[in-house]
Design a protein around this motif. Structure first.
Motif, PDB file in Angstrom:
ATOM      1  N   LEU A 298       0.839  -1.199   0.000  1.00 54.64           N
ATOM      2  CA  LEU A 298       0.000   0.000   0.000  1.00 54.64           C
ATOM      3  C   LEU A 298       0.877   1.254   0.000  1.00 54.64           C
ATOM      4  CD1 LEU A 298      -3.044   0.235   0.051  1.00 54.64           C
ATOM      5  CD2 LEU A 298      -2.971   0.288   2.547  1.00 54.64           C
ATOM      6  N   MET A 299       1.926   1.249   0.810  1.00 54.04           N
ATOM      7  CA  MET A 299       2.810   2.408   0.883  1.00 54.04           C
ATOM      8  C   MET A 299       3.608   2.575  -0.413  1.00 54.04           C
ATOM      9  SD  MET A 299       3.181   4.913   2.596  1.00 54.04           S
ATOM     10  CE  MET A 299       3.579   5.634   4.110  1.00 54.04           C
ATOM     11  N   VAL A 317       9.120  11.082   1.455  1.00 54.76           N
ATOM     12  CA  VAL A 317       8.704  10.531   2.750  1.00 54.76           C
ATOM     13  C   VAL A 317       8.062   9.156   2.543  1.00 54.76           C
ATOM     14  CG1 VAL A 317       7.154  10.839   4.720  1.00 54.76           C
ATOM     15  CG2 VAL A 317       8.413  12.802   3.809  1.00 54.76           C
ATOM     16  N   ALA A 318       7.119   9.090   1.602  1.00 54.47           N
ATOM     17  CA  ALA A 318       6.403   7.822   1.378  1.00 54.47           C
ATOM     18  C   ALA A 318       7.360   6.743   0.847  1.00 54.47           C
ATOM     19  CB  ALA A 318       5.260   8.044   0.393  1.00 54.47           C
ATOM     20  N   GLY A 319       8.290   7.153  -0.016  1.00 54.75           N
ATOM     21  CA  GLY A 319       9.231   6.176  -0.597  1.00 54.75           C
ATOM     22  C   GLY A 319      10.156   5.600   0.465  1.00 54.75           C
ATOM     23  N   ASN A 320      10.622   6.466   1.366  1.00 54.64           N
ATOM     24  CA  ASN A 320      11.465   5.969   2.456  1.00 54.64           C
ATOM     25  C   ASN A 320      10.679   5.027   3.365  1.00 54.64           C
ATOM     26  OD1 ASN A 320      14.333   6.973   2.704  1.00 54.64           O
ATOM     27  ND2 ASN A 320      13.293   8.870   2.140  1.00 54.64           N
ATOM     28  N   MET A 321       9.448   5.430   3.670  1.00 52.20           N
ATOM     29  CA  MET A 321       8.625   4.573   4.535  1.00 52.20           C
ATOM     30  C   MET A 321       8.323   3.246   3.837  1.00 52.20           C
ATOM     31  SD  MET A 321       5.929   7.103   6.399  1.00 52.20           S
ATOM     32  CE  MET A 321       6.432   8.258   7.679  1.00 52.20           C
ATOM     33  N   ILE A 372      16.935   5.427   7.179  1.00 49.86           N
ATOM     34  CA  ILE A 372      15.534   5.801   6.911  1.00 49.86           C
ATOM     35  C   ILE A 372      14.882   6.307   8.201  1.00 49.86           C
ATOM     36  CG2 ILE A 372      13.250   4.964   6.260  1.00 49.86           C
ATOM     37  CD1 ILE A 372      14.554   3.115   4.281  1.00 49.86           C
ATOM     38  N   LEU A 373      15.166   5.622   9.299  1.00 51.18           N
ATOM     39  CA  LEU A 373      14.588   6.085  10.571  1.00 51.18           C
ATOM     40  C   LEU A 373      15.117   7.476  10.922  1.00 51.18           C
ATOM     41  CD1 LEU A 373      14.582   2.723  12.579  1.00 51.18           C
ATOM     42  CD2 LEU A 373      12.641   3.878  11.494  1.00 51.18           C
ATOM     43  N   ASN A 374      16.394   7.723  10.601  1.00 53.43           N
ATOM     44  CA  ASN A 374      16.944   9.069  10.806  1.00 53.43           C
ATOM     45  C   ASN A 374      16.157  10.088   9.976  1.00 53.43           C
ATOM     46  OD1 ASN A 374      19.003   8.349  12.566  1.00 53.43           O
ATOM     47  ND2 ASN A 374      20.496   8.009  10.943  1.00 53.43           N
ATOM     48  N   ALA A 377      12.732  10.570  11.461  1.00 53.88           N
ATOM     49  CA  ALA A 377      12.831  11.299  12.731  1.00 53.88           C
ATOM     50  C   ALA A 377      13.049  12.795  12.474  1.00 53.88           C
ATOM     51  CB  ALA A 377      13.962  10.723  13.584  1.00 53.88           C
ATOM     52  N   GLN A 378      13.922  13.104  11.504  1.00 52.49           N
ATOM     53  CA  GLN A 378      14.234  14.510  11.253  1.00 52.49           C
ATOM     54  C   GLN A 378      13.153  15.230  10.443  1.00 52.49           C
ATOM     55  OE1 GLN A 378      18.052  13.900   9.430  1.00 52.49           O
ATOM     56  NE2 GLN A 378      18.703  12.879  11.293  1.00 52.49           N
ATOM     57  N   HIS A 379      12.720  14.573   9.356  1.00 54.46           N
ATOM     58  CA  HIS A 379      11.842  15.287   8.417  1.00 54.46           C
ATOM     59  C   HIS A 379      10.361  15.153   8.734  1.00 54.46           C
ATOM     60  CE1 HIS A 379      15.186  16.425   5.880  1.00 54.46           C
ATOM     61  NE2 HIS A 379      15.673  15.209   6.096  1.00 54.46           N
TER      62      HIS A 379
END
Ligand SMILES: Cc1cc2nc3c(=O)[nH]c(=O)nc-3n(C[C@H](O)[C@H](O)[C@H](O)COP(=O)(O)OP(=O)(O)OC[C@H]3O[C@@H](n4cnc5c(N)ncnc54)[C@H](O)[C@@H]3O)c2cc1C
Length: 387
Positions: A298-299, A317-321, A372-374, A377-379
């Motif tokens: 879905l993501m 954002v979505a691509g990293n997630m 990715i978590l970084n 967390a930042q953005h």
């Protein structure tokens, strides 16, 4: 909001699935163990237009987007053929060229990428810099009309199959001290460019290499784009397609593993007439993995839709997630499938443990789960950077 593919995307999915199944995981593993490449599959996928789905039609492609390329990546992986070079050549290199290459570079390279006759691989990672690309040590110096490249790269996939390597280098005239990256299209057989194959614990027909660039001389038109200013945007242009397609490959691999395991557990009987899948200790972990894979899909769909709509920041954002979710889901699915198959899970014949190395690597590359978590967390959460 729609969750349906267009009729054309549906057809593409069915056709790629059929192609992947015709080759299958047995073919993939056989090639890997023989130290060969999936040349036939790649050539056929190219001939059928699947490798160029995202390349503009004027350069021989299908004129689609990353949504279509993600379908190709997912369906081949779901058939047991997770081809990493799809992420490198059509996703990164073709996008970077189509968006930031000169007209001459697009004309020269895109038709070959579209029909699969040419591969361009991507070299950014360096032994000293690792995840910190601001420390890139590969330097490009002006040399007459052209450039002279020196440096080292590691874990570069597919150099032995590629016509060119898209090398990320630091240009000398970064007087500010800030990173001014530039991308160079370096012929894989250029004088001064040598490689040594890394022994990796991944069953894959695609190899990783250490690359040594010692006074590699390239002409002025090897610099990607019209000027040095194209470097940074070109580099970023490749990131979203990379994350989305590698996520799609992970989701496809997860689907493949869960399907193999479900077939097995539905028919395997060791306690009277009941299948082992009737025991919730076996079926729940598989069901849990299936949920994780579906959430990742879905993501991926969201990220690809945003990217194709030109909404790059949201797609980032979505691509990293999506990459994070799919990397975790694929690793969970393959590990769970191995467990559900018992001893059979560790055999080559059942074709699941052969993917353990690949899905483990998918939590590290092309961007690690921690980075990715970084980013999130930042953005997304507005946290300070620790580095
Ligand atoms: C199979 C495979 C194929 C690859 N193909 C390519 C390719 O084609 N081209 C290419 O350029 N590269 C390629 N790579 C390299 C890949 O992109 C890198 O391995 C990856 O980016 C991580 O870099 P590193 O290995 O140097 O890890 P390091 O940067 O040394 O990190 C080691 C560990 O520390 C963690 N870490 C580092 N910094 C932080 C931080 N600030 N906060 C929290 N954790 C942190 C990392 O997440 C990781 O777990 C490939 C790698 C693999 C395994």
């Amino acid at each position: 909001m729609t969750f349906d593919l267009t009729p054309e995307q549906d057809q593409l999915r069915d056709a790629v699935r059929a192609l992947g199944r015709r080759y299958g995981h047995g073919y993939f593993v056989e090639k890997a163990k023989a130290g060969e490449h999936t040349t036939e599959l790649w050539a056929e996928a190219g001939r059928l237009g699947y490798l160029g789905v995202n390349i503009p039609t004027e350069y021989g492609g299908g004129g689609g987007g990353i949504t279509e390329l993600a379908i190709v990546c997912e369906e081949l992986a779901a058939a047991g053929c997770p081809l990493l070079l799809l992420v490198v050549s059509p996703a990164i290199a073709a996008t970077v060229l189509a968006r930031h290459g000169t007209e001459e570079q697009r004309k020269r390279h895109l038709p070959g990428l579209a029909d699969g006759s040419q591969k361009i691989v991507f070299a950014i990672t360096e032994p000293e810099a690792g995840s910190n690309f601001h420390r890139l040590g590969t330097v490009a110096r002006r040399d007459g009309d052209g450039w002279l490249l020196n440096g080292r790269k590691c874990y570069i996939s597919g150099v032995d199959e590629a016509g060119h390597v898209l090398v990320v280098a630091r240009t000398e005239d970064s007087s500010t001290g800030k990173l001014k990256p530039a991308l160079f299209l370096v012929p894989a057989d250029a004088a001064g460019l040598t490689r040594s194959k890394l022994d990796m614990e991944i069953v894959s027909p695609e190899n990783q290499f250490l690359l040594y660039l010692d006074d590699v001389r390239v002409p002025a038109d090897a610099l990607l784009g019209e000027s040095l200013d194209a470097g940074l945007p070109a580099l970023f242009a490749g990131l979203n397609p990379e994350r989305i397609t590698v996520a799609a490959m992970g989701a496809g691999t997860g689907r493949y593993a869960i399907e193999r395991a479900s077939e097995y557990t539905a028919t395997r009987k060791v306690w009277g007439g009941r299948s082992i899948g009737s025991h919730q200790g076996v079926s729940h972990p598989l069901a849990h993995a299936a949920v994780q894979v579906e959430l990742a899909r879905l993501m991926i769909q969201k990220a690809a839709t945003l990217y194709d709509a030109g909404r790059d920041l949201e797609a980032g954002v979505a691509g990293n997630m999506a990459k994070y979710a799919a990397g975790e889901a694929a690793a969970l699915a393959v590990d769970t499938a191995v467990q559900a198959l018992g001893g059979a899970g560790m055999t080559t014949e059942y074709g699941v443990a052969t993917l353990l190395g690949a899905v483990r690597a998918g939590r590290i590359a092309p961007v690690s789960r921690e980075m990715i978590l970084n980013f999130v967390a930042q953005h997304v959460l507005g946290q300070d950077k620790s580095y």
